[in-house]
Design a protein around this motif. Structure first.
Motif, PDB file in Angstrom:
ATOM      1  N   SER A  56     -89.342 -10.631  23.926  1.00  0.00           N
ATOM      2  CA  SER A  56     -88.882 -12.019  23.889  1.00  0.00           C
ATOM      3  C   SER A  56     -88.760 -12.632  25.270  1.00  0.00           C
ATOM      4  O   SER A  56     -87.734 -13.234  25.598  1.00  0.00           O
ATOM      5  CB  SER A  56     -87.521 -12.126  23.187  1.00  0.00           C
ATOM      6  N   VAL A  57     -89.760 -12.443  26.094  1.00  0.00           N
ATOM      7  CA  VAL A  57     -89.746 -13.137  27.379  1.00  0.00           C
ATOM      8  C   VAL A  57     -89.678 -14.632  27.093  1.00  0.00           C
ATOM      9  O   VAL A  57     -90.202 -15.105  26.085  1.00  0.00           O
ATOM     10  CB  VAL A  57     -91.007 -12.832  28.216  1.00  0.00           C
ATOM     11  N   GLU A  58     -89.009 -15.341  27.962  1.00  0.00           N
ATOM     12  CA  GLU A  58     -88.865 -16.779  27.730  1.00  0.00           C
ATOM     13  C   GLU A  58     -90.081 -17.565  28.208  1.00  0.00           C
ATOM     14  O   GLU A  58     -90.260 -18.730  27.864  1.00  0.00           O
ATOM     15  CB  GLU A  58     -87.602 -17.293  28.430  1.00  0.00           C
ATOM     16  N   GLY A 110     -81.481 -15.933  22.051  1.00  0.00           N
ATOM     17  CA  GLY A 110     -82.847 -16.173  22.474  1.00  0.00           C
ATOM     18  C   GLY A 110     -82.981 -16.374  23.970  1.00  0.00           C
ATOM     19  O   GLY A 110     -84.066 -16.559  24.494  1.00  0.00           O
ATOM     20  N   ARG A 111     -81.863 -16.344  24.688  1.00  0.00           N
ATOM     21  CA  ARG A 111     -81.920 -16.498  26.139  1.00  0.00           C
ATOM     22  C   ARG A 111     -81.964 -15.126  26.774  1.00  0.00           C
ATOM     23  O   ARG A 111     -80.947 -14.574  27.165  1.00  0.00           O
ATOM     24  CB  ARG A 111     -80.667 -17.240  26.650  1.00  0.00           C
ATOM     25  N   THR A 112     -83.150 -14.595  26.917  1.00  0.00           N
ATOM     26  CA  THR A 112     -83.256 -13.241  27.453  1.00  0.00           C
ATOM     27  C   THR A 112     -83.262 -13.223  28.973  1.00  0.00           C
ATOM     28  O   THR A 112     -83.103 -12.180  29.580  1.00  0.00           O
ATOM     29  CB  THR A 112     -84.553 -12.569  26.964  1.00  0.00           C
ATOM     30  N   ARG A 113     -83.494 -14.372  29.572  1.00  0.00           N
ATOM     31  CA  ARG A 113     -83.612 -14.456  31.027  1.00  0.00           C
ATOM     32  C   ARG A 113     -84.674 -13.493  31.562  1.00  0.00           C
ATOM     33  O   ARG A 113     -84.533 -12.896  32.615  1.00  0.00           O
ATOM     34  CB  ARG A 113     -82.261 -14.196  31.709  1.00  0.00           C
ATOM     35  N   LEU A 114     -85.712 -13.386  30.789  1.00  0.00           N
ATOM     36  CA  LEU A 114     -86.832 -12.506  31.124  1.00  0.00           C
ATOM     37  C   LEU A 114     -88.085 -13.348  31.259  1.00  0.00           C
ATOM     38  O   LEU A 114     -88.324 -14.242  30.447  1.00  0.00           O
ATOM     39  CB  LEU A 114     -87.034 -11.525  29.965  1.00  0.00           C
ATOM     40  N   GLY A 134     -79.531 -11.681  24.493  1.00  0.00           N
ATOM     41  CA  GLY A 134     -80.848 -12.183  24.151  1.00  0.00           C
ATOM     42  C   GLY A 134     -81.058 -12.177  22.649  1.00  0.00           C
ATOM     43  O   GLY A 134     -81.627 -13.102  22.076  1.00  0.00           O
ATOM     44  N   GLN A 192     -77.619  -7.813  28.480  1.00  0.00           N
ATOM     45  CA  GLN A 192     -78.602  -8.879  28.282  1.00  0.00           C
ATOM     46  C   GLN A 192     -79.360  -8.702  26.980  1.00  0.00           C
ATOM     47  O   GLN A 192     -79.838  -9.657  26.389  1.00  0.00           O
ATOM     48  CB  GLN A 192     -79.595  -8.920  29.443  1.00  0.00           C
ATOM     49  N   MET A 193     -79.488  -7.473  26.555  1.00  0.00           N
ATOM     50  CA  MET A 193     -80.205  -7.229  25.303  1.00  0.00           C
ATOM     51  C   MET A 193     -79.455  -7.907  24.157  1.00  0.00           C
ATOM     52  O   MET A 193     -80.036  -8.600  23.337  1.00  0.00           O
ATOM     53  CB  MET A 193     -80.292  -5.730  25.034  1.00  0.00           C
TER      54      MET A 193
END
Lengths: 358, 358
Positions: free
Chosen positions: A126-128, A68-72, A64, A60-61
DNA sequence: CTGTTAGCGCTTTCAC
DNA sequence: GTGAAAGCGCTAACAG
């Protein structure tokens, strides 16, 4: 024991899968991204089996970093020891899991410095999006982040000058309902016991509903009692004060009751009443915001206004996801209804018998 | 409102800082990594001011991708609604913040499937370590991950066949102390009420300490009562059963007491006793594992064994960091001591007066 | 002391 | 349909 670093030699990468399957990284990436109709049945199957065989798990790192899609999703909590926060967290975490997101949790412990640091930390990952539930006296950094970096959803309390979505209780309505219940039970002098109102919209909302209900009954008296629950003895002193004042005013005709502004306050009130050797509802009526595990246990049971905490957390995440997915509608407030749970502490007549627990 | 994605145009990158400051990315990177003595005073100052001016914040995702240092720690919790878990979480989160790590929280809700998914999710974010507190019936995936991917520290309960570090309560000692307190208070027939022992080392430890203390007193009787707390009425039925059996055995000479195995059980016991209209300590003695906010409030106060939950969480993180930093010593167990808090529920003589609360 | 270069694992044009 | 190549933002050799 030696660990092969999670990023490093030990981990199987997209390149290895591609090599093993005899396809390009691009195809693997397409497969992962769900672009299935762009792959031939042949490749699809090859990839599927290779991934399974190698136990491949995309990083995921890396995903992301590129897209930009970190799913965080970040969650900032004022006080993890507050049962309300935990109950909301419960719903939020469940929603995250259901939507394939992972929660990064930071507890600020009501400390502005930690709040700022945590905000920075969450940003650096980079939380979304962000779920926010803290005091927020100095909200400049939050406002800045929210405008430039990611969507924010507020929990429980509004922040002035911020146009973030909010999910919480319909405080005015709930407080009105609570107060009306106490009035209907025959109480004439009611104290709303709350932590400092200043700057906290949810507390102000509860006060508004309280006063509104009181104003409909000219014979009744209502007042707001602000307490500092971290200051030992303060709650007891303020209660004592309130009782004395009302008795002085109305004598024994006064039927006294307390409306506790939240769960933390209820605990302090219960402890204070106990130390003052006052029982409810015999000596005083009691109704508390926030249903707690022990509400049925104390005295003849404590009546409460239950908040739909799980739903609050859950729908806060869904609100956030909507924004993350690009919704640009104007600011929305989702206010959920509380539920009155009647127990002995607010029923002077029936409750004298003891343990009635509907 | 439109958000510039957190990774993307909006974000200030190391390259921009380098350009603005007129130095290379490497120098910036060195500055960030704390290699200060490798920079001239001149550059150091240039970089410092540029970073401040631009509000630059390095991306942890990118840092993690390269070096494997994600500064992320995962925590898997069996049940976020369990006050023990939250209390430990509190300490763990504080330790993370103190050491510059961020916590990724997953609640498994005692569901094996979610446990497995969460494990995979945490792995996909390359957490550097994992705090683990779940049932763990099927621990194969965990063992696999732990061996190949990152260090794991267990909370509260051991997992058979795993050589992970563990932090928790010294259960045997605490249970012995608890039991001895009840015996010293004059109780003769004690029921240890616990959730199913099978496979849960902490519960077994408490049972061991309990039986040990009982065996030292031939005149006393102790037995283990297993309850399913999610099964309505089960606790009450089991208690009823226990009481009847002991009264049948020893008649009115029996001084009955309950030792509750944890906080969740205590709540159910308190509710059950209430529904059975039994009071403590008048009708029955009560001592509970886990100090809860409401322990002082019910009846004449509930005696408890308080766990150092904050320390447990805090030192679990420190244990994890030691492993992350490469410590390869053999498996360690850190067992902390519980503290007996005496209240009315375990003191038949004095407590008849009511609210003594030391 | 400082900078150049080559990736980390993945996504995404852009050709074929 | 499929793949080659160019990065995302950062760190880590390797030179100078």
């Amino acid at each position: 024991m030696q660990y092969t670093r999670s990023v490093g030699a030990g981990r199987v990468t997209i390149a290895q899968v591609a090599r093993e399957a005899g396809v390009s990284k691009t195809s693997i990436s397409r497969y992962l991204g769900g672009e299935l109709d762009a792959l031939s049945e042949h490749l699809r199957e090859r990839i599927r089996s290779t991934i399974a065989r190698l136990g491949y798990q995309p990083s995921q790192m890396a995903r992301g970093l590129k897209g930009g899609r970190t799913r965080l999703i970040g969650m900032l909590v004022a006080d993890i020891l507050n049962p309300y926060s935990v109950a909301v967290l419960h719903g939020a975490e469940a929603a995250c899991q259901e939507h394939g997101y992972t929660l990064m949790l930071c507890n600020t412990g009501n400390d502005e410095k930690r709040e700022k640091q945590s905000l920075a930390a969450l940003h650096s990952y980079s939380v979304e999006g962000l779920l926010f539930n803290t005091q927020g006296r100095n909200v400049a950094p939050l406002k800045e982040l929210g405008r430039t970096a990611f969507p924010v959803v507020l929990l429980d309390r509004r922040i002035e000058g911020c146009d973030f979505d909010l999910v919480g209780l319909d405080n005015v309505r709930a407080a009105r309902m609570a107060t009306e219940h106490l009035l209907a039970s025959g109480y004439t002098d009611i104290g709303l016991v709350v932590q400092p109102l200043h700057g906290v919209s949810s507390r102000q909302g509860r006060q508004a509903g309280f006063l509104e209900a009181i104003s409909g009954r000219p014979d009744a008296h209502g007042e707001t009692v602000e307490v500092h629950i971290d200051q030992p003895g303060h709650v007891a002193a303020m209660l004592q004060d309130f009782f004395k004042r009302r008795r002085g005013q109305r004598g024994d005709a006064a039927k006294l009751a307390i409306l506790a502004g939240n769960g933390m306050v209820s605990l302090q009130i219960a402890l204070a009443l106990r130390s003052m050797k006052l029982r409810f509802p015999e000596d005083i009526g009691l109704l508390c915001f926030d249903e707690l595990s022990w509400s049925p246990l104390v005295g003849s049971g404590i009546s409460t206004i239950e908040q739909p905490t799980y739903e609050i957390g859950f729908s806060a995440i869904e609100r956030l996801l909507a924004r993350i997915h690009g919704e640009s509608a104007p600011r929305r407030e989702i206010l959920l209804d509380g539920r009155l749970i009647q127990r002995g502490s607010s029923q002077p007549a029936q409750a004298s018998a003891g343990s009635k627990d509907p």
